[in-house]
Design a protein around this motif. Sequence first.
Motif, mmCIF file in Angstrom:
data_model
loop_
_atom_site.group_PDB
_atom_site.id
_atom_site.type_symbol
_atom_site.label_atom_id
_atom_site.label_comp_id
_atom_site.label_asym_id
_atom_site.label_seq_id
_atom_site.Cartn_x
_atom_site.Cartn_y
_atom_site.Cartn_z
ATOM 1 N N ARG A 116 1.176 -1.396 -0.142
ATOM 2 C CA ARG A 116 0.134 0.254 -0.062
ATOM 3 C C ARG A 116 0.869 1.353 -0.406
ATOM 4 N NH1 ARG A 116 -4.691 0.532 4.324
ATOM 5 N NH2 ARG A 116 -5.288 -1.651 2.282
ATOM 6 N N ARG A 117 1.817 1.170 0.842
ATOM 7 C CA ARG A 117 2.877 2.291 0.250
ATOM 8 C C ARG A 117 3.508 2.384 -0.378
ATOM 9 N NH1 ARG A 117 4.869 2.715 7.116
ATOM 10 N NH2 ARG A 117 2.892 2.987 7.675
ATOM 11 N N ARG A 118 4.429 1.397 -1.156
ATOM 12 C CA ARG A 118 5.294 1.523 -1.847
ATOM 13 C C ARG A 118 4.703 0.218 -2.550
ATOM 14 N NH1 ARG A 118 9.736 4.633 -1.503
ATOM 15 N NH2 ARG A 118 9.707 5.508 0.513
ATOM 16 N N ARG A 119 5.354 -0.662 -4.636
ATOM 17 C CA ARG A 119 5.456 -0.787 -5.219
ATOM 18 C C ARG A 119 6.180 -1.232 -5.692
ATOM 19 N NH1 ARG A 119 1.497 3.466 -6.766
ATOM 20 N NH2 ARG A 119 -0.851 3.323 -6.414
ATOM 21 N N MET A 120 7.251 -0.862 -5.237
ATOM 22 C CA MET A 120 8.773 -0.902 -5.660
ATOM 23 C C MET A 120 10.114 -1.029 -4.270
ATOM 24 S SD MET A 120 8.353 -0.503 -10.057
ATOM 25 C CE MET A 120 9.181 -1.785 -10.524
ATOM 26 N N VAL A 121 11.211 -1.863 -5.417
ATOM 27 C CA VAL A 121 11.986 -1.503 -4.296
ATOM 28 C C VAL A 121 12.886 -2.262 -5.871
ATOM 29 C CG1 VAL A 121 14.088 -1.955 -3.086
ATOM 30 C CG2 VAL A 121 11.735 -2.140 -2.333
ATOM 31 N N GLY A 122 13.747 -0.559 -5.993
ATOM 32 C CA GLY A 122 14.310 -0.809 -7.858
ATOM 33 C C GLY A 122 13.809 -0.641 -8.336
ATOM 34 N N ALA A 123 13.993 -2.149 -9.611
ATOM 35 C CA ALA A 123 13.031 -3.076 -10.437
ATOM 36 C C ALA A 123 12.035 -3.389 -9.087
ATOM 37 C CB ALA A 123 13.315 -3.132 -11.992
ATOM 38 N N TRP A 124 12.568 -4.387 -8.595
ATOM 39 C CA TRP A 124 11.346 -5.585 -8.072
ATOM 40 C C TRP A 124 10.081 -4.880 -7.845
ATOM 41 C CZ3 TRP A 124 14.500 -9.827 -7.372
ATOM 42 C CH2 TRP A 124 15.936 -10.026 -7.491
ATOM 43 N N CYS A 125 9.364 -5.502 -7.940
ATOM 44 C CA CYS A 125 7.687 -5.184 -8.087
ATOM 45 C C CYS A 125 6.752 -6.397 -7.875
ATOM 46 C CB CYS A 125 7.369 -5.056 -9.621
ATOM 47 S SG CYS A 125 7.195 -6.356 -10.596
ATOM 48 N N PHE A 126 7.450 -7.566 -6.993
ATOM 49 C CA PHE A 126 6.396 -8.176 -6.825
ATOM 50 C C PHE A 126 7.524 -9.429 -6.075
ATOM 51 C CE2 PHE A 126 4.825 -12.660 -6.647
ATOM 52 C CZ PHE A 126 3.607 -12.766 -6.842
ATOM 53 N N LEU A 127 7.577 -9.693 -4.624
ATOM 54 C CA LEU A 127 8.067 -10.128 -3.493
ATOM 55 C C LEU A 127 6.708 -10.984 -2.535
ATOM 56 C CD1 LEU A 127 9.926 -12.081 -1.818
ATOM 57 C CD2 LEU A 127 9.743 -9.073 -0.835
ATOM 58 N N ASP A 128 6.323 -13.063 -2.968
ATOM 59 C CA ASP A 128 6.311 -13.567 -2.206
ATOM 60 C C ASP A 128 6.867 -14.633 -1.892
ATOM 61 O OD1 ASP A 128 3.165 -12.981 -3.260
ATOM 62 O OD2 ASP A 128 2.951 -14.774 -4.631
#
Length: 348
Positions: free
Chosen positions: A43-55
């Motif tokens: 909800r706050r951030r969609r990405m870290v660098g180009a990392w866009c998804f983390l399960d």
Amino acid sequence: MSSFEADPEVGLTAPAAMELLEGAPVALGGPRGFAVTRTLPNRRRRMVGAWCFLDAYGPHDLGDSEGMRVGPHPHTGLQTVTWLLAGEVLHRDSLGNLQEIRPGRLNLMTAGRGISHSEETPREHSPVLHGVQLWVALPHAARDQPPSFAHHADLPVVHIGGAGAKGVEAAEVGGAGGSGAAFGGGVGESRSGVTATVLMGTFAGATSPARCYTPLVGAELALAPSAQVELPLRPDFEYALLALDGAPSVDDATLKPGPLLYLGAGRTSVTVATESSSRLLLLGGQPFEERLVMWWNFVARDHDEIVQMRADWADHTPRFGEVRGYDGPPLPAPPMPISRLVPRSRVR
């Protein structure tokens, strides 16, 4: 892995210079599906660098369970990164690749303009499954390339010494399972600190063979008992840390498995410590400034592209190919939302 998006909720707080991003529970494959914790997008951030998804998932006891079963599903505009701490996952894709993933070995699938794959626990498997899957957004120049797949069984390992030793001056670099040339600090000193396996990019002088399309880094950090280490960081990167097990501290903030700790940019180092052995996942990269539309398993640039991708999957066009050998049907795409999808920046 397939995305069944739920809106994450943010709970706990962190020191002022950091943000603690609480994960959302998600069941892959429906309400009774395989349980994961999703911390990106948040909800706050969609990405870290180009990392866009983390399960993150597990450790799951597979005693009376069939484990992971994610039927054939499509991807576009991204790379999938699969990393295991325990257990096995069997990967099949529409390029004809069949690969069993095990701990310490990296699966990297580059979707480009379109690919499909399935993931499942093999029939012969270990009793516990524990791992993460991530997506890396491809920049505009690379997003329509032909799909590809790589399995990296030998990744670089860097040892960073404990208290009193800083950065790469106390590092010893070598391939997985081997020894390397010392930058400083002896092997005994390194074992008292952190052992980092570099999944993607470069960390502490060690570079992964995995192909990147933007400047980024991903590394698993294994902390020995009583370790206290100052990790070298790039000030032009933003970073985040995920506790995989144990209860390590990061600049005196205790981190437990579940939430993602966003460190921000502008740092040259961060101090990690632990009383008992623990593991962390380090993610970082130059801030990704392209605006994206992420919907289901697709990364695109506008609503109309998503509509076309969904139609291509539903109509079984050649774009995504066919996954052969999986015992089950492909996943159907969910209905499109009523309103138009709007490109978003990396920060909400």
